[in-house]
Design an enzyme around this catalytic site. Structure first.
Site, PDB file in Angstrom:
ATOM      1  N   LYS A   1       8.613  90.391 -27.865  1.00  0.00           N
ATOM      2  CA  LYS A   1       9.015  89.553 -29.202  1.00  0.00           C
ATOM      3  C   LYS A   1       7.854  89.449 -29.902  1.00  0.00           C
ATOM      4  O   LYS A   1       8.151  89.500 -31.330  1.00  0.00           O
ATOM      5  CB  LYS A   1       9.683  88.271 -28.611  1.00  0.00           C
ATOM      6  CG  LYS A   1      10.984  88.702 -27.708  1.00  0.00           C
ATOM      7  CD  LYS A   1      11.495  87.223 -27.215  1.00  0.00           C
ATOM      8  CE  LYS A   1      10.668  86.420 -26.427  1.00  0.00           C
ATOM      9  NZ  LYS A   1      10.374  86.941 -25.002  1.00  0.00           N
TER      10      LYS A   1
ATOM     11  N   ARG B   1      16.481  79.452 -27.051  1.00  0.00           N
ATOM     12  CA  ARG B   1      16.628  79.975 -25.839  1.00  0.00           C
ATOM     13  C   ARG B   1      17.587  79.371 -25.030  1.00  0.00           C
ATOM     14  O   ARG B   1      17.603  79.689 -23.902  1.00  0.00           O
ATOM     15  CB  ARG B   1      15.211  79.475 -25.147  1.00  0.00           C
ATOM     16  CG  ARG B   1      13.977  80.544 -25.175  1.00  0.00           C
ATOM     17  CD  ARG B   1      12.996  79.854 -24.592  1.00  0.00           C
ATOM     18  NE  ARG B   1      11.874  80.800 -23.688  1.00  0.00           N
ATOM     19  CZ  ARG B   1      10.809  81.228 -24.532  1.00  0.00           C
ATOM     20  NH1 ARG B   1      10.575  80.972 -25.702  1.00  0.00           N
ATOM     21  NH2 ARG B   1      10.165  82.339 -23.677  1.00  0.00           N
TER      22      ARG B   1
ATOM     23  N   ARG C   1      -1.297  90.883 -19.838  1.00  0.00           N
ATOM     24  CA  ARG C   1      -1.416  90.284 -21.371  1.00  0.00           C
ATOM     25  C   ARG C   1      -2.626  89.571 -21.577  1.00  0.00           C
ATOM     26  O   ARG C   1      -2.786  88.481 -20.552  1.00  0.00           O
ATOM     27  CB  ARG C   1      -0.140  89.558 -21.331  1.00  0.00           C
ATOM     28  CG  ARG C   1      -0.258  88.755 -22.740  1.00  0.00           C
ATOM     29  CD  ARG C   1       1.247  87.916 -23.216  1.00  0.00           C
ATOM     30  NE  ARG C   1       1.841  87.202 -22.471  1.00  0.00           N
ATOM     31  CZ  ARG C   1       3.250  86.891 -22.764  1.00  0.00           C
ATOM     32  NH1 ARG C   1       3.785  87.189 -23.922  1.00  0.00           N
ATOM     33  NH2 ARG C   1       3.842  85.983 -21.893  1.00  0.00           N
TER      34      ARG C   1
ATOM     35  N   ARG D   1      -2.840  83.624 -20.186  1.00  0.00           N
ATOM     36  CA  ARG D   1      -2.104  82.528 -20.258  1.00  0.00           C
ATOM     37  C   ARG D   1      -1.875  81.908 -18.725  1.00  0.00           C
ATOM     38  O   ARG D   1      -1.441  82.787 -17.759  1.00  0.00           O
ATOM     39  CB  ARG D   1      -0.676  82.631 -20.996  1.00  0.00           C
ATOM     40  CG  ARG D   1      -0.789  82.692 -22.269  1.00  0.00           C
ATOM     41  CD  ARG D   1       0.687  83.084 -23.092  1.00  0.00           C
ATOM     42  NE  ARG D   1       1.716  82.892 -22.491  1.00  0.00           N
ATOM     43  CZ  ARG D   1       2.902  82.903 -23.087  1.00  0.00           C
ATOM     44  NH1 ARG D   1       2.885  83.823 -24.132  1.00  0.00           N
ATOM     45  NH2 ARG D   1       3.952  82.484 -22.317  1.00  0.00           N
TER      46      ARG D   1
ATOM     47  N   ARG E   1       9.935  82.380 -14.808  1.00  0.00           N
ATOM     48  CA  ARG E   1      10.603  82.456 -16.012  1.00  0.00           C
ATOM     49  C   ARG E   1      11.574  83.484 -16.342  1.00  0.00           C
ATOM     50  O   ARG E   1      12.584  83.445 -17.299  1.00  0.00           O
ATOM     51  CB  ARG E   1       9.350  82.682 -16.948  1.00  0.00           C
ATOM     52  CG  ARG E   1       8.310  81.551 -17.156  1.00  0.00           C
ATOM     53  CD  ARG E   1       7.035  81.969 -17.446  1.00  0.00           C
ATOM     54  NE  ARG E   1       6.983  82.528 -18.894  1.00  0.00           N
ATOM     55  CZ  ARG E   1       5.951  83.310 -19.446  1.00  0.00           C
ATOM     56  NH1 ARG E   1       5.037  83.433 -18.601  1.00  0.00           N
ATOM     57  NH2 ARG E   1       6.120  83.901 -20.443  1.00  0.00           N
TER      58      ARG E   1
HETATM   59  P1  ADP Z   1       6.918  84.606 -23.926  1.00  0.00           P
HETATM   60  O1  ADP Z   1       6.554  85.036 -25.056  1.00  0.00           O
HETATM   61  O2  ADP Z   1       6.295  84.841 -22.673  1.00  0.00           O
HETATM   62  O3  ADP Z   1       8.458  84.543 -23.696  1.00  0.00           O
HETATM   63  P2  ADP Z   1       6.837  81.964 -25.138  1.00  0.00           P
HETATM   64  O4  ADP Z   1       5.330  82.028 -25.666  1.00  0.00           O
HETATM   65  O5  ADP Z   1       7.857  82.161 -26.025  1.00  0.00           O
HETATM   66  O6  ADP Z   1       6.784  82.768 -24.028  1.00  0.00           O
HETATM   67  O7  ADP Z   1       7.057  80.423 -24.282  1.00  0.00           O
HETATM   68  C1  ADP Z   1       6.111  79.826 -23.443  1.00  0.00           C
HETATM   69  C2  ADP Z   1       6.825  78.691 -22.885  1.00  0.00           C
HETATM   70  O8  ADP Z   1       7.019  77.793 -23.701  1.00  0.00           O
HETATM   71  C3  ADP Z   1       8.319  78.814 -22.210  1.00  0.00           C
HETATM   72  O9  ADP Z   1       8.263  79.393 -20.842  1.00  0.00           O
HETATM   73  C4  ADP Z   1       8.894  77.612 -22.434  1.00  0.00           C
HETATM   74  O10 ADP Z   1       8.291  76.778 -21.276  1.00  0.00           O
HETATM   75  C5  ADP Z   1       8.260  77.177 -23.543  1.00  0.00           C
HETATM   76  N1  ADP Z   1       9.229  77.393 -24.647  1.00  0.00           N
HETATM   77  C6  ADP Z   1       9.001  78.128 -25.896  1.00  0.00           C
HETATM   78  N2  ADP Z   1       9.916  78.291 -26.682  1.00  0.00           N
HETATM   79  C7  ADP Z   1      10.910  77.528 -26.117  1.00  0.00           C
HETATM   80  C8  ADP Z   1      12.241  77.039 -26.589  1.00  0.00           C
HETATM   81  N3  ADP Z   1      12.866  77.598 -27.748  1.00  0.00           N
HETATM   82  N4  ADP Z   1      12.945  76.058 -25.822  1.00  0.00           N
HETATM   83  C9  ADP Z   1      12.342  75.482 -24.617  1.00  0.00           C
HETATM   84  N5  ADP Z   1      11.317  76.036 -24.079  1.00  0.00           N
HETATM   85  C10 ADP Z   1      10.461  76.917 -24.891  1.00  0.00           C
HETATM   86  P1  ADP Z   2       6.931  88.442 -25.673  1.00  0.00           P
HETATM   87  O1  ADP Z   2       6.729  87.850 -26.733  1.00  0.00           O
HETATM   88  O2  ADP Z   2       8.376  88.986 -25.427  1.00  0.00           O
HETATM   89  O3  ADP Z   2       6.617  87.627 -24.374  1.00  0.00           O
HETATM   90  P2  ADP Z   2       4.532  89.863 -26.222  1.00  0.00           P
HETATM   91  O4  ADP Z   2       4.749  90.725 -27.513  1.00  0.00           O
HETATM   92  O5  ADP Z   2       3.576  89.010 -25.808  1.00  0.00           O
HETATM   93  O6  ADP Z   2       5.916  89.567 -25.309  1.00  0.00           O
HETATM   94  O7  ADP Z   2       4.003  91.331 -25.143  1.00  0.00           O
HETATM   95  C1  ADP Z   2       3.746  91.120 -23.666  1.00  0.00           C
HETATM   96  C2  ADP Z   2       2.801  91.854 -23.274  1.00  0.00           C
HETATM   97  O8  ADP Z   2       3.333  93.614 -23.500  1.00  0.00           O
HETATM   98  C3  ADP Z   2       1.584  92.043 -24.364  1.00  0.00           C
HETATM   99  O9  ADP Z   2       0.435  92.025 -23.467  1.00  0.00           O
HETATM  100  C4  ADP Z   2       1.618  92.879 -25.251  1.00  0.00           C
HETATM  101  O10 ADP Z   2       0.634  93.653 -25.619  1.00  0.00           O
HETATM  102  C5  ADP Z   2       2.505  94.080 -24.162  1.00  0.00           C
HETATM  103  N1  ADP Z   2       3.330  95.015 -25.014  1.00  0.00           N
HETATM  104  C6  ADP Z   2       4.290  94.497 -26.174  1.00  0.00           C
HETATM  105  N2  ADP Z   2       5.020  95.438 -26.338  1.00  0.00           N
HETATM  106  C7  ADP Z   2       4.708  96.618 -25.748  1.00  0.00           C
HETATM  107  C8  ADP Z   2       5.485  97.935 -25.598  1.00  0.00           C
HETATM  108  N3  ADP Z   2       6.400  98.414 -26.489  1.00  0.00           N
HETATM  109  N4  ADP Z   2       4.954  98.849 -24.622  1.00  0.00           N
HETATM  110  C9  ADP Z   2       3.858  98.286 -23.703  1.00  0.00           C
HETATM  111  N5  ADP Z   2       3.340  97.009 -23.898  1.00  0.00           N
HETATM  112  C10 ADP Z   2       3.760  96.369 -24.638  1.00  0.00           C
END
Ligand code: ADP
Ligand code: ADP
Ligand code: ZN
Length: 214
Positions: free
Chosen positions: A13, A88, A127, A160, A171
């Site tokens: 994302k 979310r 990551r 992270r 998660r």
């Molecule tokens: P990822 O990119 O791996 O999906 P995020 O960076 O979006 O993770 O979120 C990390 C953490 O921050 C989540 O596991 C949650 O604890 C919190 N968080 C982020 N966005 C939200 C939201 N919209 N509602 C509730 N918690 C959130």
């Molecule tokens: P999210 O925001 O959904 O948690 P991220 O964009 O942070 O996801 O991506 C999670 C991990 O996967 C990062 O280390 C990123 O560089 C890698 N990644 C993202 N998109 C791809 C893809 N299409 N193929 C392989 N690795 C990816």
């Protein structure tokens, strides 16, 4: 243009939202990044959010909504934005609909990036994130030019706290229970679009640009 990114943790994302934001000149709003910046700066919001995040749980809706409502009413959001990691939960999605309706607006696209759970743990274990500018890398799929150093700002890359395998599994469970129902929610609103997130980063972005029709 108002866009929401949906998908499991690690689906890509953030990676795609940054590219969409650059291409369309709209702000990228990551609630996760906002919480992490608040934790780093030791704010009250950060202190409240930290324990939930470290445990792999969601931050309560009330805290999340307060910051989002404030953010979307800032000047740079007038032409739209791309949300990453928000909404979310169904109550968050309903509150967003309500706020947009009050301004005579609606979400244009909810883009769901589909990646099976089996692929997620590998994605997360590699990551690396820059705390300086928010850029994200992957040790294998998207490595920085110099190991451990951000290409964009020279900052140090870190793992992270919540990307440990145990927390990732937690998660994923939270995602299936609380966030996945949003796919049907946006399908019913008629703005859902799904892309195959197992393709490489540029291919996924191509698919997204095609469905955005520009
Ligand atoms: P990822 O990119 O791996 O999906 P995020 O960076 O979006 O993770 O979120 C990390 C953490 O921050 C989540 O596991 C949650 O604890 C919190 N968080 C982020 N966005 C939200 C939201 N919209 N509602 C509730 N918690 C959130
Ligand atoms: P999210 O925001 O959904 O948690 P991220 O964009 O942070 O996801 O991506 C999670 C991990 O996967 C990062 O280390 C990123 O560089 C890698 N990644 C993202 N998109 C791809 C893809 N299409 N193929 C392989 N690795 C990816
Ligand atoms: Zn950086």
């Amino acid at each position: 243009m108002k866009i929401i990114m949906l998908g499991a943790p690690g689906a890509g994302k953030g990676t795609q939202a940054k590219k969409i934001a650059d291409r369309y000149g709209i702000p990228h709003i990551s609630t996760g990044d906002i919480f992490r910046a608040n934790i780093k700066n030791g704010t009250e919001l950060g202190m409240k959010a930290k324990s939930y995040m470290d445990a792999g749980n969601l931050v309560p809706d009330s805290l999340t909504l307060e910051l989002v409502m404030d953010r979307i009413h800032q000047d740079d959001c007038q032409n739209g934005y791309v949300f990453d990691g928000f909404p979310r939960t169904i109550p968050q999605a309903e509150a967003l609909e309500e706020a947009l309706r009050a301004d005579g607006q609606s979400i244009d696209y909810a883009i769901d990036i589909e990646v099976p759970d089996e692929n997620i743990v590998t994605r997360m274990s590699g990551r690396r994130a820059c705390l300086g500018c928010g850029a994200t890398y992957h040790t294998v799929f998207a490595p920085p030019k110099t190991e451990g150093v951000c290409d964009r700002c020279g900052g140090e890359l870190t793992i992270r706290d919540d990307d440990k395998p145990e927390t990732v599994n937690k998660r994923l469970g939270v995602y299936h229970q609380q966030t996945q129902p949003l796919i049907d929610f946006y399908q019913d609103k008629g703005c859902l679009a799904q892309v195959d997130g197992t393709k490489d980063v540029e291919e996924v972005f191509q698919d997204i640009c095609e469905l955005l029709g520009e």
